[in-house]
Design a protein around this motif. Structure first.
Motif, PDB file in Angstrom:
ATOM      1  N   THR A 169       0.835  -1.200   0.000  1.00  0.00           N
ATOM      2  CA  THR A 169       0.000   0.000   0.000  1.00  0.00           C
ATOM      3  C   THR A 169       0.871   1.252   0.000  1.00  0.00           C
ATOM      4  O   THR A 169       1.782   1.387   0.825  1.00  0.00           O
ATOM      5  CB  THR A 169      -0.911   0.018   1.239  1.00  0.00           C
ATOM      6  N   LEU A 204      -1.966   6.376   5.589  1.00  0.00           N
ATOM      7  CA  LEU A 204      -3.314   5.811   5.510  1.00  0.00           C
ATOM      8  C   LEU A 204      -3.752   5.252   6.861  1.00  0.00           C
ATOM      9  O   LEU A 204      -4.894   5.460   7.294  1.00  0.00           O
ATOM     10  CB  LEU A 204      -3.347   4.711   4.454  1.00  0.00           C
ATOM     11  N   ILE A 205      -2.853   4.547   7.528  1.00  0.00           N
ATOM     12  CA  ILE A 205      -3.185   3.975   8.832  1.00  0.00           C
ATOM     13  C   ILE A 205      -3.498   5.081   9.837  1.00  0.00           C
ATOM     14  O   ILE A 205      -4.467   4.995  10.605  1.00  0.00           O
ATOM     15  CB  ILE A 205      -2.030   3.089   9.336  1.00  0.00           C
ATOM     16  N   ALA A 231      -6.971   6.552   9.105  1.00  0.00           N
ATOM     17  CA  ALA A 231      -8.051   5.678   9.567  1.00  0.00           C
ATOM     18  C   ALA A 231      -8.183   5.714  11.084  1.00  0.00           C
ATOM     19  O   ALA A 231      -9.297   5.764  11.629  1.00  0.00           O
ATOM     20  CB  ALA A 231      -7.792   4.249   9.092  1.00  0.00           C
ATOM     21  N   SER A 283      -6.524  -2.398  14.715  1.00  0.00           N
ATOM     22  CA  SER A 283      -7.457  -2.530  13.589  1.00  0.00           C
ATOM     23  C   SER A 283      -7.160  -1.558  12.445  1.00  0.00           C
ATOM     24  O   SER A 283      -7.343  -1.927  11.276  1.00  0.00           O
ATOM     25  CB  SER A 283      -8.904  -2.384  14.062  1.00  0.00           C
ATOM     26  N   PRO A 284      -6.676  -0.324  12.701  1.00  0.00           N
ATOM     27  CA  PRO A 284      -6.351   0.551  11.568  1.00  0.00           C
ATOM     28  C   PRO A 284      -5.249  -0.007  10.667  1.00  0.00           C
ATOM     29  O   PRO A 284      -5.163   0.360   9.491  1.00  0.00           O
ATOM     30  CB  PRO A 284      -5.903   1.854  12.248  1.00  0.00           C
ATOM     31  N   GLU A 296      -5.163  -2.793   9.411  1.00  0.00           N
ATOM     32  CA  GLU A 296      -5.766  -3.669   8.408  1.00  0.00           C
ATOM     33  C   GLU A 296      -6.045  -2.953   7.093  1.00  0.00           C
ATOM     34  O   GLU A 296      -6.335  -3.598   6.080  1.00  0.00           O
ATOM     35  CB  GLU A 296      -7.061  -4.273   8.962  1.00  0.00           C
ATOM     36  N   HIS A 297      -5.944  -1.629   7.074  1.00  0.00           N
ATOM     37  CA  HIS A 297      -6.188  -0.879   5.838  1.00  0.00           C
ATOM     38  C   HIS A 297      -4.983  -0.898   4.904  1.00  0.00           C
ATOM     39  O   HIS A 297      -5.101  -0.517   3.737  1.00  0.00           O
ATOM     40  CB  HIS A 297      -6.574   0.567   6.171  1.00  0.00           C
ATOM     41  N   ALA A 298      -3.842  -1.337   5.390  1.00  0.00           N
ATOM     42  CA  ALA A 298      -2.634  -1.441   4.561  1.00  0.00           C
ATOM     43  C   ALA A 298      -2.299  -2.915   4.359  1.00  0.00           C
ATOM     44  O   ALA A 298      -2.484  -3.734   5.258  1.00  0.00           O
ATOM     45  CB  ALA A 298      -1.466  -0.718   5.226  1.00  0.00           C
ATOM     46  N   SER A 299      -1.796  -3.239   3.183  1.00  0.00           N
ATOM     47  CA  SER A 299      -1.489  -4.641   2.887  1.00  0.00           C
ATOM     48  C   SER A 299      -0.231  -4.754   2.041  1.00  0.00           C
ATOM     49  O   SER A 299       0.267  -3.760   1.505  1.00  0.00           O
ATOM     50  CB  SER A 299      -2.664  -5.301   2.147  1.00  0.00           C
ATOM     51  N   ASN A 332      -2.945  -8.194   5.232  1.00  0.00           N
ATOM     52  CA  ASN A 332      -2.857  -6.836   5.757  1.00  0.00           C
ATOM     53  C   ASN A 332      -1.759  -6.759   6.821  1.00  0.00           C
ATOM     54  O   ASN A 332      -1.247  -7.782   7.284  1.00  0.00           O
ATOM     55  CB  ASN A 332      -4.215  -6.358   6.286  1.00  0.00           C
TER      56      ASN A 332
END
Length: 204
Positions: A9, A15-16, A19, A49-50, A52-55, A149
């Motif tokens: 990502t 991004l993290i 979020a 949990s934030p 998880e938006h990056a992988s 992720n």
């Protein structure tokens, strides 16, 4: 073993943070020079949990099926692996465990040659790949592409880089951890001590 980072990502840490700040309605407090400290605080208090938006996506090759059987147990991960049903394993390449002593290398090689002959025998008797593969060893080399992720990768590294983990998966995960740390240092910084534990053992 070969490990290649195929995709990650872009601006993952930004991004993290974005979020995570939605959770606290604190988007206006975002500062690039303080992002690292913010992310490390998130991880320290268990708010992952934030992440998880990056992988990230990796290509692993020249590794054994003994190792990949362990890796694919991590179910929050997408996997595309070389098939033994559609791809013939005639003359298969194999991995030698580092615990096999130098004096035993020839005997190990002879065993692999014997299994190659068994596979060829059953293919000659009319078995298709999907059934002839039943005689194949876990040492068969394979390759696969995996995507997960960041939160899941952190979990995998925590489990698979430990000294009690099998040597090959320790090596693979150590290589992936190093590559991800280069892309998202503040997300993986606290796991770097595991790299010393995941170093490949000396061959016998």
């Amino acid at each position: 073993m070969k490990v290649k980072l195929l995709a990650v990502t872009e601006q993952a840490e930004a991004l993290i943070e974005y979020a995570a700040r939605i959770c606290y309605q604190s988007a206006g407090r975002s500062q690039a020079d303080k992002r690292g400290k913010f992310l490390q605080a998130l991880i320290a208090k268990g708010h992952e949990s934030p992440l998880e938006h990056a992988s990230a996506t990796f290509h692993l090759a020249e590794c054994s099926r003994a190792m990949t059987h362990q890796l694919v147990r991590h179910r929050l991960m997408s996997v595309s692996q070389q098939s033994q049903r559609y791809v013939s394993e005639s003359g298969f390449a194999y991995v030698v465990p580092p615990s096999v002593a130098a004096a035993d290398q020839e005997a190990y090689q002879q065993d692999m040659e014997a299994i190659r002959a068994l596979y060829a025998k059953w293919k000659a008797r009319g078995l298709r790949n999907e059934d002839a593969r039943f005689v194949l060893p876990n040492s068969c080399q394979t390759e696969l592409v995996i995507t997960a992720n960041f939160r899941e990768f952190r979990h995998i590294f925590k489990v698979r880089c430990l000294p009690q983990a099998q040597s090959e998966i320790r090596q693979a995960c150590g290589m992936m951890l190093k590559l991800l740390h280069a892309k998202a240092p503040h997300v993986f910084e606290d796991l770097l001590p595991l790299l010393a534990k995941s170093a490949p053992p000396q061959e016998g």
